[in-house]
Every structure is written in structure tokens, then in C-alpha cells.
Motif scaffolding. Sequence first.
Motif, short mmCIF file in Angstrom:
data_model
loop_
_atom_site.label_atom_id
_atom_site.label_comp_id
_atom_site.label_asym_id
_atom_site.label_seq_id
_atom_site.Cartn_x
_atom_site.Cartn_y
_atom_site.Cartn_z
N LEU A 22 0.81 -1.22 0.00
CA LEU A 22 0.00 0.00 0.00
C LEU A 22 0.85 1.27 0.00
O LEU A 22 0.36 2.33 0.35
N SER A 23 2.12 1.14 -0.40
CA SER A 23 3.01 2.29 -0.31
C SER A 23 2.67 3.38 -1.33
O SER A 23 3.22 4.48 -1.25
N ASP A 24 1.77 3.08 -2.28
CA ASP A 24 1.34 4.13 -3.21
C ASP A 24 0.34 5.08 -2.56
O ASP A 24 0.16 6.22 -3.03
N THR A 25 -0.32 4.64 -1.46
CA THR A 25 -1.30 5.49 -0.78
C THR A 25 -0.99 5.73 0.69
O THR A 25 -1.55 6.64 1.30
N LEU A 26 -0.10 4.90 1.28
CA LEU A 26 0.27 5.04 2.68
C LEU A 26 1.79 5.16 2.79
O LEU A 26 2.51 4.65 1.95
N PRO A 27 2.28 5.86 3.82
CA PRO A 27 3.73 6.09 3.92
C PRO A 27 4.53 4.82 4.18
O PRO A 27 4.08 3.90 4.85
N ALA A 28 5.72 4.79 3.60
CA ALA A 28 6.72 3.74 3.83
C ALA A 28 8.00 4.42 4.30
O ALA A 28 8.10 5.65 4.30
#
Length: 292
Positions: free
Chosen positions: A253-259
Amino acid sequence: MRLDWLDDLLAVADTGSLARAAEMRHVSQSAFTRRLRAIEEALGTPLLDRSRKPVTLLPEVAAQIPEMRSLATQLRTLRETLAHTSDARGLTLACQHAITTTHSPAIVSILTAQGGRPVRVRSDNREECLLRLLSGEADLAVVYAAPEVAPLTLGRAFDRVSLGVERLLPVATPRLMQGPDLPYIAYPGDVFLGQVMARAILPRIPAPRVLRRRAETALTLAAHEYARRGIGVAWLPEGMARDDLASGRLIGLSDTLPALDMALWMIRLTESGTAPWARDWSRLVTALGQPG
């Protein structure tokens, strides 16, 4: 009496406060306080005068400091003597929980190749891994660092080697990604990943997403399993989630949530360069990384 117990009590005596003693012992004050309570419970007697600020040793305990200091020196000398007279002794590797699963197999494979010495792997939180190194309970430690939020501060007493960078990724089952409310798996605030979450992940959650804590664990292996069961989003080291991401059981989900990128370090005490297993360090450096 264990050597690390003696060193904890001596740190309190030498610094005069729990905060400075915790810093001296390279742990958080909360973790250090828990350790002192555990020592008291194990011995069955109070050791600290908590009626005073700052908290300090009870007078009858402080009176034993010279004897404790002498005993700690004797135990440390005995341990070093035994270590240097037994070249065939095992090597102890301390790793953070996730690293035990993802990276320690390669390290153990190198160390045990061609009839090498046996390896004992201890899995713990970052501060405890470093404490094991300092107290002599471990020969090597492999830990994460996040320079902006949870840096790894080491003095000249340590050698370290970079093993690269690993990304902390948000992952979940495909069916979980519905609506603005997002259940997630939290880490306790007094562990490394809890600090990372609090300082670098949660403040960057984009609107209109609202995270709802469903579970909390200090173990990345448990967080991984919770994510696989659809309990919530878990932030996991990429190496731990790689197989599930490839199979589609979990989605990234790193396209919408921070990594976050985390540095991976292998560490030893500089003085251990003369230990019987020092050649193993050279083999690992050659195979896995470069001095940092």
C-alpha cells in the motif's frame, strides 16, 4: 548475581539518576526501569529508594557497591579468560525480531560453512540486542536504524558494517482496502518500530484515511500473521512480506500510505577484534557489506 544486573546497579550508583544510568547502558529509561524492577523481583528485595527524587539506591545497597564492583570485574575477567581459552566455543548473534527471520539465515550460513563454529541466535528488540553486545552476552548484533527518527548512535567502542537498506512497507489483504477507516496493527511505543510508527508513519497518513488500532504487538512475526488474517494493515520489513506480496495474499500500500527506508547494520565491539572468532567478522564483511 548476573553480570548485567551488577552493571545496571553500578550505572545507577555512578550516575546518580535513572535517566543518566539508562543512557549509560544504552537503553530507554522506561526499559531500564523495567529491568531494575525485574532484578528486584528476582532477588526478592527492594534495591531502590523511590521515595526520593532522583530515585537512587537504598543506603544498604549503596554500601555494597565496592563489593559489587569487585565482583563485576572478576566475572568479566573470568568470561574473557574462558572465551580466549576455548576457540571452539559458539558465536552468539543478536538480531531484531524481523532480522532473525529475514537476514540471519544468510549470516548463519556463512558462519557455519565448512565446519565453522556453531551459532546461537538471540531475537530481541534493538536496545536489548545492543545491551547483549555490551554485556558480552552476544558477539555480533544486527539491527535497523532510521536516521531521521530512530538513529543508531555508536561510539568508538564499536565497529559496524552496512548490510544495505530495507524498506518498511504497509501491507494488507486485498479485501481490507475499503472505505476511509483503516484498521491497523500497532507496535508498542517503547520498541524500535513503535518509535518509527509514531514519528515517521502515523503523522504522514493522508486525509481522509483514519487509522483504527485493532491490535498491538512488539513482534513483527505476529504483525505479519495478523495482516495475513485480515485483521489490519501492518508495516513490515519488505523481506518479511516478499513471498506474500508475490503470491497476492498481501498487497503493498506504499502508493497510498507512507513507507520508510531503514538502514541495516552489523555491529561488534571494537575490542573483540582480537577474539578467536574475529576471522568470522572478516568473512562476513567480505560477503555481506562494507565498513560504515
